[in-house]
Scaffold this motif. Sequence first.
Motif, PDB file in Angstrom:
ATOM      1  N   GLU A 130       0.826  -1.205   0.000  1.00 40.91           N
ATOM      2  CA  GLU A 130       0.000   0.000   0.000  1.00 40.91           C
ATOM      3  C   GLU A 130       0.863   1.259   0.000  1.00 40.91           C
ATOM      4  O   GLU A 130       0.595   2.210  -0.747  1.00 40.91           O
ATOM      5  N   SER A 243      -3.306   1.578   9.086  1.00 38.25           N
ATOM      6  CA  SER A 243      -3.800   2.338   7.932  1.00 38.25           C
ATOM      7  C   SER A 243      -2.898   3.519   7.635  1.00 38.25           C
ATOM      8  O   SER A 243      -2.213   4.032   8.523  1.00 38.25           O
ATOM      9  N   GLU A 245      -3.309   7.077   5.092  1.00 40.17           N
ATOM     10  CA  GLU A 245      -4.138   7.826   4.162  1.00 40.17           C
ATOM     11  C   GLU A 245      -3.468   9.147   3.802  1.00 40.17           C
ATOM     12  O   GLU A 245      -2.827   9.788   4.652  1.00 40.17           O
ATOM     13  N   PHE A 253      -5.864   9.070  -1.210  1.00 41.53           N
ATOM     14  CA  PHE A 253      -5.911   7.619  -1.007  1.00 41.53           C
ATOM     15  C   PHE A 253      -6.428   7.328   0.382  1.00 41.53           C
ATOM     16  O   PHE A 253      -5.932   7.893   1.363  1.00 41.53           O
ATOM     17  N   GLU A 254      -7.418   6.429   0.498  1.00 39.77           N
ATOM     18  CA  GLU A 254      -7.939   6.021   1.792  1.00 39.77           C
ATOM     19  C   GLU A 254      -7.842   4.499   1.938  1.00 39.77           C
ATOM     20  O   GLU A 254      -8.246   3.750   1.053  1.00 39.77           O
ATOM     21  N   TRP A 255      -7.306   4.084   3.077  1.00 38.62           N
ATOM     22  CA  TRP A 255      -7.119   2.678   3.408  1.00 38.62           C
ATOM     23  C   TRP A 255      -8.482   2.032   3.662  1.00 38.62           C
ATOM     24  O   TRP A 255      -9.391   2.681   4.172  1.00 38.62           O
ATOM     25  N   PRO A 256      -8.647   0.751   3.333  1.00 38.80           N
ATOM     26  CA  PRO A 256      -9.919   0.076   3.623  1.00 38.80           C
ATOM     27  C   PRO A 256     -10.226   0.075   5.121  1.00 38.80           C
ATOM     28  O   PRO A 256      -9.316  -0.010   5.952  1.00 38.80           O
ATOM     29  N   GLU A 262     -11.272  -3.319  -0.696  1.00 38.58           N
ATOM     30  CA  GLU A 262     -10.364  -2.559  -1.552  1.00 38.58           C
ATOM     31  C   GLU A 262     -10.192  -1.135  -1.033  1.00 38.58           C
ATOM     32  O   GLU A 262     -11.079  -0.584  -0.374  1.00 38.58           O
ATOM     33  N   ALA A 263      -9.040  -0.557  -1.348  1.00 40.50           N
ATOM     34  CA  ALA A 263      -8.776   0.837  -1.004  1.00 40.50           C
ATOM     35  C   ALA A 263      -9.607   1.752  -1.906  1.00 40.50           C
ATOM     36  O   ALA A 263     -10.212   1.310  -2.885  1.00 40.50           O
ATOM     37  N   ARG A 278     -12.966   2.491  -6.080  1.00 41.01           N
ATOM     38  CA  ARG A 278     -12.246   1.421  -5.395  1.00 41.01           C
ATOM     39  C   ARG A 278     -11.121   0.898  -6.293  1.00 41.01           C
ATOM     40  O   ARG A 278     -11.312   0.745  -7.497  1.00 41.01           O
TER      41      ARG A 278
END
Length: 374
Positions: A130, A243, A245, A253-256, A262-263, A278
Amino acid sequence: MSSPLNIAIVGLGFGAEFIPIYQRHPLANMYAICQRTPEKLNAVGDAFGIEVRYTDFDELLKDPKVDAVHINSPIPNHAEQSLKALRAGKHVACTVPMATSVEDCLEIVRVSKETGKKYMMMETVVYSREFLFIKDLYEKGELGKVQFLKASHQQDMEGWPDYWPGLPPMHYATHCVGPVAGLLKSSPEYVSCFGSGTISEDLAKIHNSSFAIESAHIKFKDSDLAAYVYRSLFDTARQYRESFEVYGSKKSFEWPLIEGEEAVIHTAKKEEHEIPERVTVPDFAHYLPEEIQAFTTQGVYDVADNTHLSFTQGSGHGGSHPHLVHEFLSALVENREPFPNAVQSAEWTSVGILAHESALQGGKLMYLPDFENA
């Protein structure tokens, strides 16, 4: 460097995960292992065919054939063993955190400079797929101007070894501090932190720390950026989550929220319903020598009856282990600073230590030392 580097691994719990990576890396010779318990030492040595074995760390350091040590011992031993190894003329890779005090962080930076030996804290998140994905977007300019960074590390540490119970959350903060400082390679200037909630009395009395969650803002030096990080270890209901972000002027970008999802990428200037998308984060095994590429998706602890909590709870640490090994070895062979180097490792570790001190004082601003000029 004409011949492979002789590597010694210290601590064979989590440390065993790295043995086959070093064995297959073209720049390394997996030379020696060190473990206090002879039964564990011999079991691992026999399993991986490693002949040189030590139960005494000091005896290991006397071995002139050892070029570098990779330390995976309990947290309270990190600083002492790192300093001994550097002073013995060995390069050092050490699992997180660097130390448990700012003073020890300063000393490791000084001794690394004095001896000319490299130090690298093996922070998994900054080599996770990530992070590498976000780094790729940033370096291509797709994020635009980075405006804000955010990270978390929430984990239930019940049942872990005896040095974990009651640990102040921010004393183990590098997994969330590392990515927010590491993306732009920014130096934290000061931190302010608040504690929230309470853990059980039997846990709180161990370290005289009652906070269930600690959340901190970090201000970066010579920058208009700040970051927000938060940590929990006990008495907080949450699936394991590390996480990271990033919010940029063009993309964010945002972490699940939940493991396995999915991110999300948000793209500016689209129709509102089209802004979020996503995305499947790719693997980055192609960054590595072919011999160790398979280790981004598998390792020693994939075997069900040989599982280490840090690996299963952390989803294999995002495929980071072979990337960490490759960076350490490459830095030594190329005679350059690894990422993170001693200064960066000290900064990331000290943010957490000082954040806890800030929380104990109601959010007081705590300034980091100038590690670069230590």
